[in-house]
Design a protein around this motif. Structure first.
Motif, short mmCIF file in Angstrom:
data_model
loop_
_atom_site.label_atom_id
_atom_site.label_comp_id
_atom_site.label_asym_id
_atom_site.label_seq_id
_atom_site.Cartn_x
_atom_site.Cartn_y
_atom_site.Cartn_z
N UNK A 1 61.12 -46.55 -13.26
CA UNK A 1 62.47 -46.98 -12.88
C UNK A 1 63.48 -46.70 -13.98
N UNK A 2 63.12 -46.98 -15.22
CA UNK A 2 64.07 -46.82 -16.33
C UNK A 2 64.35 -45.35 -16.64
N UNK A 3 63.29 -44.51 -16.61
CA UNK A 3 63.46 -43.13 -17.06
C UNK A 3 63.79 -42.16 -15.93
N UNK A 4 63.29 -42.44 -14.71
CA UNK A 4 63.50 -41.49 -13.61
C UNK A 4 64.21 -42.09 -12.41
N UNK A 5 64.39 -43.40 -12.42
CA UNK A 5 65.01 -44.05 -11.27
C UNK A 5 64.15 -43.99 -10.03
N UNK A 6 62.81 -44.01 -10.21
CA UNK A 6 61.88 -43.88 -9.09
C UNK A 6 60.94 -45.06 -9.03
N UNK A 7 60.36 -45.26 -7.84
CA UNK A 7 59.27 -46.21 -7.65
C UNK A 7 57.94 -45.46 -7.64
N UNK A 8 56.84 -46.14 -7.96
CA UNK A 8 55.54 -45.48 -7.83
C UNK A 8 55.29 -45.04 -6.39
N UNK A 9 54.46 -44.01 -6.22
CA UNK A 9 54.13 -43.51 -4.89
C UNK A 9 53.30 -44.50 -4.09
N UNK A 10 53.13 -44.23 -2.77
CA UNK A 10 52.44 -45.20 -1.90
C UNK A 10 51.00 -45.45 -2.29
N UNK A 11 50.27 -44.43 -2.75
CA UNK A 11 48.86 -44.64 -3.11
C UNK A 11 48.74 -45.61 -4.28
N UNK A 12 49.62 -45.45 -5.28
CA UNK A 12 49.56 -46.33 -6.44
C UNK A 12 50.05 -47.74 -6.07
N UNK A 13 51.05 -47.82 -5.21
CA UNK A 13 51.53 -49.14 -4.79
C UNK A 13 50.45 -49.91 -4.06
N UNK A 14 49.72 -49.21 -3.18
CA UNK A 14 48.68 -49.92 -2.44
C UNK A 14 47.51 -50.30 -3.34
N UNK A 15 47.22 -49.45 -4.32
CA UNK A 15 46.17 -49.81 -5.27
C UNK A 15 46.55 -51.08 -6.01
N UNK A 16 47.82 -51.18 -6.41
CA UNK A 16 48.28 -52.40 -7.08
C UNK A 16 48.26 -53.59 -6.12
N UNK A 17 48.67 -53.35 -4.88
CA UNK A 17 48.68 -54.44 -3.90
C UNK A 17 47.28 -54.97 -3.64
#
Length: 383
Positions: A206-222
């Motif tokens: 978020x700080x360096x690219x203004x992006x969120x992690x992709x869906x695969x990484x988000x679900x892994x975290x979830x």
């Protein structure tokens, strides 16, 4: 005597085990260009541009002809003038660059990576070599990641952690690498560390690219926040089951993967289900069952992911990412997976949990030697 050519590091030629003296860097550059396109004609103009760039010196063609003559003399290999250019004739498997790519294409990443001795084309200068070096750096990094996926699937979580931690610090925005480190941490029972790494990556993206992690990484975290689902997707226990004491005893032996094979009607499925129901208490985190038949294993992986608590929008679109998520969800569980009526080994491999904490029973009319030799399956043969 056989020549081997090495480009994945300082360029060199070997005749047997002896290093052949080729000459200065410019002559090595000419040889390297021919080896990159081995057995293909490289036009003179293209060759000059690759070696000398856009501003070649005067009399450059005379220098090229001299280099070709000296290379033929030093190496005693065919460098043939043909159709306005030159072709070096050799077995591509004797050129480490081409062997590397062939091994990667066949999934033999550990053998491919063993060929890399340093920075490709080390010591050779020019824009063309710099561009090719960058391309190869990407191919080598991808092969490393693929190899790590294979090792994670085999349950090598603890041994991978030091290397993954170092690489993740060197490439902090690489989401695939971050996912691998998280999977290794989860498999090593360090779920809080996996969540902390995800949180750090999310803030940095978020700080360096203004992006969120992709869906695969988000679900892994979830998955780290979700309660542990304990699915039980099994047919009923077969009625009036008798006999097969020897086979049941074989199933009692400790082995992460067991194959039950035999002719149609031999009782493979009945044996597997009877044993599974009798030992349900040994697998407190749940049981998964699939009748494979001629099904695509990717479809079964998605069914299993859903059964393990993942919502449809949390399932990544790529099959390899789905398999990775499936194995991550099983990494710290003790589950029983029964795969009935498998057609061949290739259909089964994507469905292996990749951890010895889970048990897999596979039934098939085929002997499935690939599971036995490559994955250590214990065979039980009926009939």
């Amino acid at each position: 005597m056989r020549h081997t050519f090495h480009l994945l590091g300082p360029p060199e030629v070997r005749r047997g085990t002896a290093v052949v003296e080729v000459g200065h860097a410019r002559r090595l550059s000419v040889l390297a260009v021919l080896l990159v396109d081995v057995n293909q004609v490289v036009g003179v103009d293209k060759l000059l541009a690759r070696v000398w760039g856009d501003t070649p010196p005067r009399q450059v063609k005379a220098a090229l002809y001299s280099y070709m003559s000296r290379l033929r003399s030093a190496l005693d290999i065919p460098i043939v003038r043909r159709s306005g250019g030159y072709v070096l004739e050799a077995d591509p498997q004797d050129v480490d660059l081409h062997r590397f790519r062939a091994l990667v294409s066949h999934g033999r990443h550990d053998e491919a990576l063993a060929l890399v001795r340093g920075e490709p084309f080390e010591g050779l200068h020019g824009e063309w070599f710099a561009s090719l070096r960058e391309t190869l750096a990407g191919e080598i990094a991808a092969a490393e990641l693929d190899h790590v996926d294979t090792l994670l699937a085999a349950g090598e979580h603890e041994s991978l952690l030091p290397g993954l931690t170092t690489r993740a610090s060197e490439r902090p925005l690489d989401e695939r690498l971050a996912g691998q480190l998280m999977r290794a941490l989860i498999g090593a029972d360090r779920r809080s560390d996996a969540l902390a790494h995800y949180t750090s990556l999310r803030h940095r993206l978020a700080d360096e690219l203004g992006l969120d992690p992709g869906p695969a990484l988000r679900d892994l975290a979830a998955s780290l926040h979700r309660p542990q689902w304990n699915p039980s997707r099994f047919p009923p226990s077969p009625e009036a089951f008798t006999g097969m004491e020897r086979e049941l005893a074989a199933l009692d032996q400790d082995a992460p993967i067991v194959t039950i094979t035999g002719l149609a009607g031999a009782g493979k499925t009945r044996l597997a289900l009877h044993w599974a129901h009798e030992h349900a208490a040994d697998y407190p985190d749940g049981r998964l069952f699939a009748d494979l038949g001629d099904r695509d294993p990717a479809d079964v992986v998605r069914e299993f992911i859903t059964a393990l608590g993942t919502t449809p929008d949390g399932i990544p679109p790529e099959p390899h990412a789905q398999t990775a998520l499936y194995r991550t969800l099983l990494a710290d569980r003790r589950m029983l997976v029964v795969l009935d009526n498998a057609a061949d080994t290739a259909q089964v491999v994507p469905l292996l949990p990749g951890t010895a904490r889970c048990r897999v029973i596979v039934t098939s009319r085929e002997r499935l030697p690939g599971l036995v030799t490559a994955h250590g399956a214990r065979p039980v043969v009926l009939g």
